[in-house]
Write a protein that holds these residues in place. Structure first.
Motif, short mmCIF file in Angstrom:
data_model
loop_
_atom_site.label_atom_id
_atom_site.label_comp_id
_atom_site.label_asym_id
_atom_site.label_seq_id
_atom_site.Cartn_x
_atom_site.Cartn_y
_atom_site.Cartn_z
N ASN A 241 0.85 -1.18 0.00
CA ASN A 241 0.00 0.00 0.00
C ASN A 241 0.89 1.23 0.00
O ASN A 241 1.55 1.53 0.99
CB ASN A 241 -0.92 -0.04 1.22
CG ASN A 241 -1.79 1.17 1.35
OD1 ASN A 241 -1.81 2.04 0.49
ND2 ASN A 241 -2.53 1.23 2.44
N THR A 242 0.88 1.96 -1.08
CA THR A 242 1.71 3.16 -1.17
C THR A 242 1.00 4.39 -0.59
O THR A 242 1.58 5.46 -0.55
CB THR A 242 2.09 3.44 -2.63
OG1 THR A 242 0.90 3.59 -3.40
CG2 THR A 242 2.93 2.31 -3.20
N GLY A 243 -0.25 4.21 -0.15
CA GLY A 243 -1.01 5.33 0.39
C GLY A 243 -0.62 5.69 1.81
O GLY A 243 0.18 5.02 2.46
N GLU A 244 -1.24 6.77 2.30
CA GLU A 244 -0.95 7.27 3.64
C GLU A 244 -1.92 6.75 4.69
O GLU A 244 -1.83 7.12 5.86
CB GLU A 244 -0.94 8.79 3.63
CG GLU A 244 0.18 9.35 2.78
CD GLU A 244 0.23 10.87 2.80
OE1 GLU A 244 -0.40 11.49 3.67
OE2 GLU A 244 0.90 11.42 1.92
N SER A 245 -2.87 5.90 4.30
CA SER A 245 -3.80 5.31 5.25
C SER A 245 -4.07 3.85 4.87
O SER A 245 -3.82 3.44 3.74
CB SER A 245 -5.11 6.11 5.31
OG SER A 245 -5.70 6.18 4.04
N ALA A 246 -4.57 3.11 5.83
CA ALA A 246 -4.88 1.70 5.60
C ALA A 246 -5.97 1.55 4.53
O ALA A 246 -6.79 2.45 4.35
CB ALA A 246 -5.33 1.05 6.90
N VAL A 247 -5.97 0.43 3.83
CA VAL A 247 -6.97 0.13 2.83
C VAL A 247 -7.73 -1.12 3.26
O VAL A 247 -7.11 -2.15 3.58
CB VAL A 247 -6.34 -0.09 1.43
CG1 VAL A 247 -7.38 -0.53 0.42
CG2 VAL A 247 -5.63 1.16 0.96
N ASP A 248 -9.05 -1.03 3.30
CA ASP A 248 -9.90 -2.17 3.63
C ASP A 248 -9.97 -3.09 2.42
O ASP A 248 -10.40 -2.68 1.35
CB ASP A 248 -11.30 -1.67 4.02
CG ASP A 248 -12.26 -2.78 4.38
OD1 ASP A 248 -11.84 -3.95 4.49
OD2 ASP A 248 -13.45 -2.47 4.58
N LEU A 249 -9.55 -4.33 2.59
CA LEU A 249 -9.54 -5.30 1.49
C LEU A 249 -10.72 -6.27 1.55
O LEU A 249 -10.76 -7.24 0.80
CB LEU A 249 -8.23 -6.09 1.50
CG LEU A 249 -6.95 -5.28 1.32
CD1 LEU A 249 -5.74 -6.19 1.48
CD2 LEU A 249 -6.92 -4.58 -0.03
N ARG B 136 -1.73 -0.47 -10.92
CA ARG B 136 -1.94 0.42 -12.06
C ARG B 136 -1.92 1.85 -11.53
O ARG B 136 -2.67 2.19 -10.63
CB ARG B 136 -3.26 0.11 -12.73
CG ARG B 136 -3.28 -1.24 -13.40
CD ARG B 136 -4.57 -1.45 -14.12
NE ARG B 136 -4.51 -2.76 -14.78
CZ ARG B 136 -5.48 -3.23 -15.49
NH1 ARG B 136 -6.60 -2.54 -15.67
NH2 ARG B 136 -5.38 -4.41 -16.05
N PRO B 137 -1.08 2.73 -12.08
CA PRO B 137 -0.92 4.07 -11.53
C PRO B 137 -2.22 4.85 -11.36
O PRO B 137 -2.39 5.56 -10.38
CB PRO B 137 0.00 4.77 -12.54
CG PRO B 137 0.75 3.65 -13.18
CD PRO B 137 -0.21 2.48 -13.20
N ALA B 138 -3.16 4.72 -12.28
CA ALA B 138 -4.41 5.48 -12.18
C ALA B 138 -5.39 4.84 -11.21
O ALA B 138 -6.44 5.40 -10.95
CB ALA B 138 -5.05 5.60 -13.56
N MET B 139 -5.06 3.68 -10.68
CA MET B 139 -6.01 2.96 -9.85
C MET B 139 -5.41 2.56 -8.51
O MET B 139 -5.79 1.56 -7.93
CB MET B 139 -6.50 1.72 -10.58
CG MET B 139 -7.21 2.03 -11.85
SD MET B 139 -7.75 0.51 -12.62
CE MET B 139 -9.17 1.09 -13.50
N VAL B 140 -4.45 3.31 -8.01
CA VAL B 140 -3.87 3.00 -6.71
C VAL B 140 -4.94 3.22 -5.65
O VAL B 140 -5.55 4.28 -5.56
CB VAL B 140 -2.64 3.89 -6.42
CG1 VAL B 140 -2.12 3.65 -5.02
CG2 VAL B 140 -1.56 3.61 -7.46
N PRO B 141 -5.22 2.19 -4.83
CA PRO B 141 -6.27 2.34 -3.82
C PRO B 141 -5.92 3.38 -2.78
O PRO B 141 -4.80 3.43 -2.30
CB PRO B 141 -6.37 0.95 -3.20
CG PRO B 141 -5.27 0.14 -3.74
CD PRO B 141 -4.61 0.88 -4.84
N VAL B 142 -6.87 4.23 -2.46
CA VAL B 142 -6.73 5.21 -1.39
C VAL B 142 -7.97 5.14 -0.54
O VAL B 142 -9.03 4.75 -1.00
CB VAL B 142 -6.52 6.64 -1.93
CG1 VAL B 142 -5.21 6.77 -2.66
CG2 VAL B 142 -7.68 7.06 -2.82
N SER B 143 -7.83 5.50 0.70
CA SER B 143 -9.01 5.46 1.56
C SER B 143 -9.40 6.85 1.99
O SER B 143 -8.79 7.81 1.67
CB SER B 143 -8.78 4.58 2.76
OG SER B 143 -7.62 4.97 3.46
#
Length: 102
Positions: free
Chosen positions: A1-9, A95-102
């Motif tokens: 996860n490259t985002g700054e918050s957790a991602v619910d899977l 995919r760069p345009a579809m990186v999950p963010v919460s």
């Protein structure tokens, strides 16, 4: 996860080369990663830590290479990874345009 918050899977899944569905309450921490493998015991013996889970029995990655897709709970592809001969063990490439963010 490259985002700054957790991602619910919850309800997300891996598809194509191998199959795995993330159980309700599954998440990946910000800056974190998880591993899904064919054999948890073999993986832990080799790498020294337990994987998140095992993909479905009978699934295998082909020696000549395959593509694994990550689908969200709405069946939208949010990432894919071509696993080529010699590429096992490299990080997931969303995919760069579809990186999950919460």
């Amino acid at each position: 996860n490259t985002g700054e918050s957790a991602v619910d899977l919850s309800g997300w899944r891996l598809d194509e080369a191998v199959d795995f569905t993330f159980a309700p309450g599954s998440s990946i921490a910000a800056g974190g990663y998880l591993v899904v493998t064919q054999n948890a015991a073999d993986f832990q013996a080799k790498f020294g830590f337990a994987p998140f889970g095992e993909w479905e029995t009978g699934d295998r990655l082909a020696n000549e290479g395959e593509t694994i897709e990550l689908l969200d709970d709405g069946d939208e592809v949010v990432g894919s990874r071509s696993v080529l001969p010699g590429a096992l063990g490299r990080a997931w490439e969303p995919r760069p345009a579809m990186v999950p963010v919460s």
